[in-house]
Design an enzyme around this catalytic site. Structure first.
Site, PDB file in Angstrom:
ATOM      1  CB  CYS A 259      -8.903  -1.943   4.282  1.00 57.45           C
ATOM      2  SG  CYS A 259      -9.445  -3.632   3.996  1.00 57.45           S
TER       3      CYS A 259
ATOM      4  CD  GLU B  90      -5.637   0.146   2.436  1.00 57.43           C
ATOM      5  OE1 GLU B  90      -5.436  -0.785   3.241  1.00 57.43           O
ATOM      6  OE2 GLU B  90      -6.206  -0.010   1.345  1.00 57.43           O
TER       7      GLU B  90
ATOM      8  NE  ARG C  63      -3.750  -2.186   0.038  1.00 56.97           N
ATOM      9  CZ  ARG C  63      -3.370  -3.332  -0.559  1.00 56.97           C
ATOM     10  NH1 ARG C  63      -2.254  -3.400  -1.246  1.00 56.97           N
ATOM     11  NH2 ARG C  63      -4.132  -4.394  -0.503  1.00 56.97           N
TER      12      ARG C  63
HETATM   13  C1  LIG Z   1     -15.801  -1.594  -1.000  1.00 52.63           C
HETATM   14  C2  LIG Z   1     -14.345  -1.266  -1.169  1.00 52.63           C
HETATM   15  C3  LIG Z   1     -13.428  -2.292  -1.362  1.00 52.63           C
HETATM   16  C4  LIG Z   1     -12.070  -2.006  -1.517  1.00 52.63           C
HETATM   17  N1  LIG Z   1     -11.209  -3.050  -1.725  1.00 52.63           N
HETATM   18  C5  LIG Z   1      -9.882  -2.784  -1.909  1.00 52.63           C
HETATM   19  C6  LIG Z   1      -8.954  -3.851  -2.153  1.00 52.63           C
HETATM   20  O1  LIG Z   1      -9.309  -5.022  -2.197  1.00 52.63           O
HETATM   21  N2  LIG Z   1      -7.643  -3.528  -2.313  1.00 52.63           N
HETATM   22  C7  LIG Z   1      -7.197  -2.244  -2.249  1.00 52.63           C
HETATM   23  O2  LIG Z   1      -6.001  -2.006  -2.407  1.00 52.63           O
HETATM   24  N3  LIG Z   1      -8.056  -1.225  -2.032  1.00 52.63           N
HETATM   25  C8  LIG Z   1      -9.377  -1.454  -1.857  1.00 52.63           C
HETATM   26  N4  LIG Z   1     -10.246  -0.419  -1.628  1.00 52.63           N
HETATM   27  C9  LIG Z   1      -9.731   0.956  -1.523  1.00 52.63           C
HETATM   28  C10 LIG Z   1      -9.752   1.721  -2.861  1.00 52.63           C
HETATM   29  O3  LIG Z   1     -10.755   1.231  -3.698  1.00 52.63           O
HETATM   30  C11 LIG Z   1      -8.411   1.625  -3.567  1.00 52.63           C
HETATM   31  O4  LIG Z   1      -7.429   2.217  -2.779  1.00 52.63           O
HETATM   32  C12 LIG Z   1      -8.467   2.313  -4.939  1.00 52.63           C
HETATM   33  O5  LIG Z   1      -7.381   1.911  -5.716  1.00 52.63           O
HETATM   34  C13 LIG Z   1      -8.534   3.822  -4.842  1.00 52.63           C
HETATM   35  O6  LIG Z   1      -8.804   4.333  -6.135  1.00 52.63           O
HETATM   36  P1  LIG Z   1      -9.580   5.720  -6.298  1.00 52.63           P
HETATM   37  O7  LIG Z   1      -9.517   6.123  -7.709  1.00 52.63           O
HETATM   38  O8  LIG Z   1     -10.937   5.638  -5.700  1.00 52.63           O
HETATM   39  O9  LIG Z   1      -8.654   6.664  -5.429  1.00 52.63           O
HETATM   40  P2  LIG Z   1      -9.119   7.959  -4.654  1.00 52.63           P
HETATM   41  O10 LIG Z   1      -9.845   7.558  -3.408  1.00 52.63           O
HETATM   42  O11 LIG Z   1      -9.812   8.879  -5.572  1.00 52.63           O
HETATM   43  O12 LIG Z   1      -7.716   8.564  -4.253  1.00 52.63           O
HETATM   44  C14 LIG Z   1      -6.841   7.834  -3.410  1.00 52.63           C
HETATM   45  C15 LIG Z   1      -5.493   8.541  -3.377  1.00 52.63           C
HETATM   46  O13 LIG Z   1      -4.904   8.460  -4.673  1.00 52.63           O
HETATM   47  C16 LIG Z   1      -4.502   9.741  -5.102  1.00 52.63           C
HETATM   48  N5  LIG Z   1      -4.684   9.808  -6.556  1.00 52.63           N
HETATM   49  C17 LIG Z   1      -5.774   9.408  -7.262  1.00 52.63           C
HETATM   50  N6  LIG Z   1      -5.578   9.604  -8.577  1.00 52.63           N
HETATM   51  C18 LIG Z   1      -4.348  10.156  -8.698  1.00 52.63           C
HETATM   52  C19 LIG Z   1      -3.570  10.606  -9.816  1.00 52.63           C
HETATM   53  N7  LIG Z   1      -4.019  10.533 -11.072  1.00 52.63           N
HETATM   54  N8  LIG Z   1      -2.331  11.134  -9.575  1.00 52.63           N
HETATM   55  C20 LIG Z   1      -1.858  11.220  -8.309  1.00 52.63           C
HETATM   56  N9  LIG Z   1      -2.549  10.814  -7.217  1.00 52.63           N
HETATM   57  C21 LIG Z   1      -3.768  10.286  -7.418  1.00 52.63           C
HETATM   58  C22 LIG Z   1      -5.442  10.707  -4.390  1.00 52.63           C
HETATM   59  O14 LIG Z   1      -4.871  12.001  -4.273  1.00 52.63           O
HETATM   60  C23 LIG Z   1      -5.615  10.022  -3.043  1.00 52.63           C
HETATM   61  O15 LIG Z   1      -4.577  10.371  -2.171  1.00 52.63           O
HETATM   62  C24 LIG Z   1     -11.615  -0.680  -1.477  1.00 52.63           C
HETATM   63  C25 LIG Z   1     -12.555   0.372  -1.298  1.00 52.63           C
HETATM   64  C26 LIG Z   1     -13.895   0.085  -1.151  1.00 52.63           C
HETATM   65  C27 LIG Z   1     -14.876   1.203  -0.977  1.00 52.63           C
END
Ligand SMILES: Cc1cc2nc3c(=O)[nH]c(=O)nc-3n(C[C@H](O)[C@H](O)[C@H](O)COP(=O)(O)OP(=O)(O)OC[C@H]3O[C@@H](n4cnc5c(N)ncnc54)[C@H](O)[C@@H]3O)c2cc1C
Length: 327
Positions: free
Chosen positions: A227, A321, A176
């Site tokens: 998480c 996280e 992570r």
């Molecule tokens: C139901 C559920 C299940 C999940 N299961 C998992 C799992 O199994 N494994 C896991 O790892 N995670 C899991 N997650 C967490 C999450 O989905 C992941 O971390 C996901 O990859 C985040 O993507 P996002 O686009 O929503 O990021 P966001 O929430 O939009 O952003 C997360 C971070 O990334 C940064 N960011 C986003 N895009 C960019 C970019 N283009 N350039 C620079 N920084 C950027 C943002 O500034 C922020 O700090 C889960 C979440 C939920 C709600």
């Protein structure tokens, strides 16, 4: 946070006319929590993303970039600056290579790759959000993580103001963790190196199997940010010994070198613990669920209570996280 001046708002909107004001972030986060972004703009290409960020720098206002909002906790007071959402969602398959723009939906990349007869990215089918977010946190589950699939990442280095193509090693992926958590980069997209699937039907079946497993083990119908805490990696056997004084650690966790944070929260008797409208899920201790009207303040209080109880009862320091915005 210092309030933006009307001059700053007018100047930003002149540079980025698609900007809206006072956009409620609860609409854009999977937690369904958070006050308003003073300014908010959705970008549909890498070049517009750069323009949106450069405009913020030129006008002197804070900016925050996000993708799917599935790993965010936004303050009840919102964000006094501009929040930029990446919505350039292009995915392209060439032989065993899959290129994805930062705003590409991670699950769509997984499905597209399987439909193209490739294997190696099936695990990502259940990860909400975008490829940008997944690269930022080196998302992973069910034995896979971004680190295993990424060949290179296209990014913009905000320190040197250069476009760069980073190799997998440059990205410094860890559990992570990545370079992007420690240095100011805008992630623009990436190239995944996958393999031809020896059994395309099995790859498709794997997608369904993973989705089924998630439904069984996670509170998917409720608003959460996945998480809240990282699982605990232990390198020093002493840490394991201290923990083993209070609880019997399952052999599988010992062997993996990681203790599940959800399991620790369960051991501390915190399943179902509630503050205001947010609770520790009874299905998965590492998911906090919003009953509808939860406030970020309540989530923070619950995070703090869980950290204290796990530390006091089990001697383990949990680390978040989830990413904080506007605090
Ligand atoms: C139901 C559920 C299940 C999940 N299961 C998992 C799992 O199994 N494994 C896991 O790892 N995670 C899991 N997650 C967490 C999450 O989905 C992941 O971390 C996901 O990859 C985040 O993507 P996002 O686009 O929503 O990021 P966001 O929430 O939009 O952003 C997360 C971070 O990334 C940064 N960011 C986003 N895009 C960019 C970019 N283009 N350039 C620079 N920084 C950027 C943002 O500034 C922020 O700090 C889960 C979440 C939920 C709600």
């Amino acid at each position: 946070m210092t309030p933006l001046t009307q001059e700053q708002i007018t100047a930003y909107k002149a540079k980025m006319p698609a900007t809206v004001e006072q956009e409620p972030m609860a609409k854009h986060t999977s937690f369904r929590v958070g006050g308003s972004a003073r300014l908010y703009v959705v970008v549909h290409s890498s070049s517009t993303l750069l323009e949106a960020v450069e405009a913020a720098l030129a006008v002197g206002i804070p900016f925050y970039l996000y993708g799917g909002g599935s790993n965010l906790l936004v303050s009840d007071d919102g964000f006094e600056g501009v929040i930029i959402q990446t919505a350039h969602r292009g995915i392209e398959v060439k032989d065993t290579n899959v290129s994805a723009e930062a705003g590409a939906i991670t699950a769509m990349v997984a499905r597209t790759s399987v439909e193209a007869g490739l294997t190696g990215f099936e695990w990502a089918i259940g990860v909400p959000g975008t490829i940008g977010g997944a690269l930022y946190g080196n998302a992973g589950c069910y034995g896979g993580e971004m680190k295993d699939a990424v060949e290179s990442v296209d990014a913009f280095n905000l320190e040197t103001k250069e476009h760069v193509r980073l190799t997998n090693a440059d990205c410094q992926f860890g559990y992570r963790n990545s370079l992007f958590k420690n240095k100011p980069y805008l992630i623009l997209g990436c190239q995944l190196a996958l393999k031809v699937s020896p059994d395309a039907a099995a790859s498709k079946a794997r997608l369904e199997e993973i989705m089924g497993k998630r439904k069984d083990s996670q509170p998917l119908g409720q608003s959460s940010a996945g998480c809240v805490f990282k699982n605990v990696e232990f390198s020093d056997p002493k840490e394991l010994e201290i923990l083993s004084r209070s609880v019997e650690v399952p052999e599988a966790m010992k062997a993996s070198g990681k203790i599940s944070a959800g399991w620790l929260i369960d051991q501390a008797g915190l399943l179902g613990k509630t503050i205001g409208e947010v609770s520790v899920s009874k299905k998965h201790g590492n998911f906090f669920v919003n009953a509808g009207q939860a406030r970020a303040q309540d989530i923070l209080a619950l995070i703090s209570l869980v950290k204290m109880k796990v530390r006091d009862d089990l001697g383990i320091e949990l680390q978040e996280e989830v990413q904080y915005v506007g605090f």
